[in-house]
Design a protein around this motif. Structure first.
Motif, PDB file in Angstrom:
ATOM      1  N   ARG A   1       0.824  -1.210   0.000  1.00 49.11           N
ATOM      2  CA  ARG A   1       0.000   0.000   0.000  1.00 49.11           C
ATOM      3  C   ARG A   1       0.851   1.250   0.000  1.00 49.11           C
ATOM      4  NH1 ARG A   1      -5.155  -1.233   3.969  1.00 49.11           N
ATOM      5  NH2 ARG A   1      -5.636  -3.207   3.010  1.00 49.11           N
ATOM      6  N   LYS A   2       1.892   1.251   0.832  1.00 50.42           N
ATOM      7  CA  LYS A   2       2.751   2.431   0.911  1.00 50.42           C
ATOM      8  C   LYS A   2       3.417   2.718  -0.423  1.00 50.42           C
ATOM      9  CE  LYS A   2       3.679   2.233   5.824  1.00 50.42           C
ATOM     10  NZ  LYS A   2       4.681   2.138   6.881  1.00 50.42           N
ATOM     11  N   LEU A   3       3.811   1.677  -1.120  1.00 49.95           N
ATOM     12  CA  LEU A   3       4.429   1.834  -2.430  1.00 49.95           C
ATOM     13  C   LEU A   3       3.419   2.391  -3.441  1.00 49.95           C
ATOM     14  CD1 LEU A   3       7.024   1.353  -4.042  1.00 49.95           C
ATOM     15  CD2 LEU A   3       6.158  -0.917  -4.579  1.00 49.95           C
TER      16      LEU A   3
ATOM     17  N   LEU B   1       0.894   4.272  -2.724  1.00 44.04           N
ATOM     18  CA  LEU B   1       0.513   5.628  -2.333  1.00 44.04           C
ATOM     19  C   LEU B   1       1.587   6.666  -2.663  1.00 44.04           C
ATOM     20  CD1 LEU B   1      -1.186   4.905   1.098  1.00 44.04           C
ATOM     21  CD2 LEU B   1      -2.301   5.583  -1.024  1.00 44.04           C
ATOM     22  N   LEU B   2       2.817   6.242  -2.886  1.00 42.86           N
ATOM     23  CA  LEU B   2       3.899   7.197  -3.168  1.00 42.86           C
ATOM     24  C   LEU B   2       3.616   8.088  -4.377  1.00 42.86           C
ATOM     25  CD1 LEU B   2       7.155   5.212  -2.321  1.00 42.86           C
ATOM     26  CD2 LEU B   2       6.186   7.178  -1.129  1.00 42.86           C
TER      27      LEU B   2
ATOM     28  N   GLN C   1       0.901  10.631  -3.426  1.00 36.42           N
ATOM     29  CA  GLN C   1       1.392  11.668  -2.523  1.00 36.42           C
ATOM     30  C   GLN C   1       2.326  12.636  -3.242  1.00 36.42           C
ATOM     31  OE1 GLN C   1       3.001   9.274   0.613  1.00 36.42           O
ATOM     32  NE2 GLN C   1       1.047   9.121   1.676  1.00 36.42           N
TER      33      GLN C   1
ATOM     34  N   GLN D   1      -6.220   7.966  -2.577  1.00 38.39           N
ATOM     35  CA  GLN D   1      -5.457   7.665  -1.368  1.00 38.39           C
ATOM     36  C   GLN D   1      -6.332   6.995  -0.328  1.00 38.39           C
ATOM     37  OE1 GLN D   1      -3.422  11.005   0.336  1.00 38.39           O
ATOM     38  NE2 GLN D   1      -2.658   9.832   2.055  1.00 38.39           N
ATOM     39  N   GLU D   2      -7.508   7.532  -0.102  1.00 39.97           N
ATOM     40  CA  GLU D   2      -8.410   6.955   0.896  1.00 39.97           C
ATOM     41  C   GLU D   2      -8.874   5.559   0.488  1.00 39.97           C
ATOM     42  OE1 GLU D   2     -12.685   8.023   2.970  1.00 39.97           O
ATOM     43  OE2 GLU D   2     -11.520   9.633   2.054  1.00 39.97           O
TER      44      GLU D   2
ATOM     45  N   GLU E   1      -6.043   3.103   1.044  1.00 37.59           N
ATOM     46  CA  GLU E   1      -5.834   2.877   2.474  1.00 37.59           C
ATOM     47  C   GLU E   1      -6.921   1.974   3.056  1.00 37.59           C
ATOM     48  OE1 GLU E   1      -5.654   6.862   3.998  1.00 37.59           O
ATOM     49  OE2 GLU E   1      -3.514   7.045   3.571  1.00 37.59           O
TER      50      GLU E   1
ATOM     51  N   VAL F   1      -4.577  -2.277  -2.420  1.00 34.20           N
ATOM     52  CA  VAL F   1      -4.116  -1.834  -3.730  1.00 34.20           C
ATOM     53  C   VAL F   1      -5.073  -2.255  -4.843  1.00 34.20           C
ATOM     54  CG1 VAL F   1      -2.233  -1.990  -5.395  1.00 34.20           C
ATOM     55  CG2 VAL F   1      -1.719  -1.811  -2.965  1.00 34.20           C
TER      56      VAL F   1
END
Length: 81
Positions: free
Chosen positions: A2-4, A6-7, A10, A35-36, A39, A43
């Protein structure tokens, strides 16, 4: 994962979006929605929701308030029976 995912969102929100005029048809904006959604749903499902939202972003759509759908847990549906 998920963090990947979202990069890039962002990066767009903080580096590119402020340089452009605000002309989003929806609230929340598509980048906030994406983004929401990622989260909340992960993905695959969140990415699908974001892609559908981007597909609705065109001059013939009136836009308006379009939040991410709430997560439905299986526990609450089985308790209602």
């Amino acid at each position: 994962m998920r963090k990947l995912a979202l990069l890039p969102i962002q990066f767009y929100r903080y580096a590119i979006s402020p340089l452009m005029a605000s002309h989003c048809r929806f609230y929340p904006s598509c980048s906030c929605y994406a983004q929401e959604a990622i989260e909340q749903y992960g993905v695959l499902r969140g990415g699908w929701l974001a892609a559908r939202r981007l597909g609705r972003c065109h001059p013939w759509n009136p836009g308006g308030y379009d939040p991410v759908p709430p997560v439905q847990s299986s526990r609450s549906s089985s308790m209602a029976e």
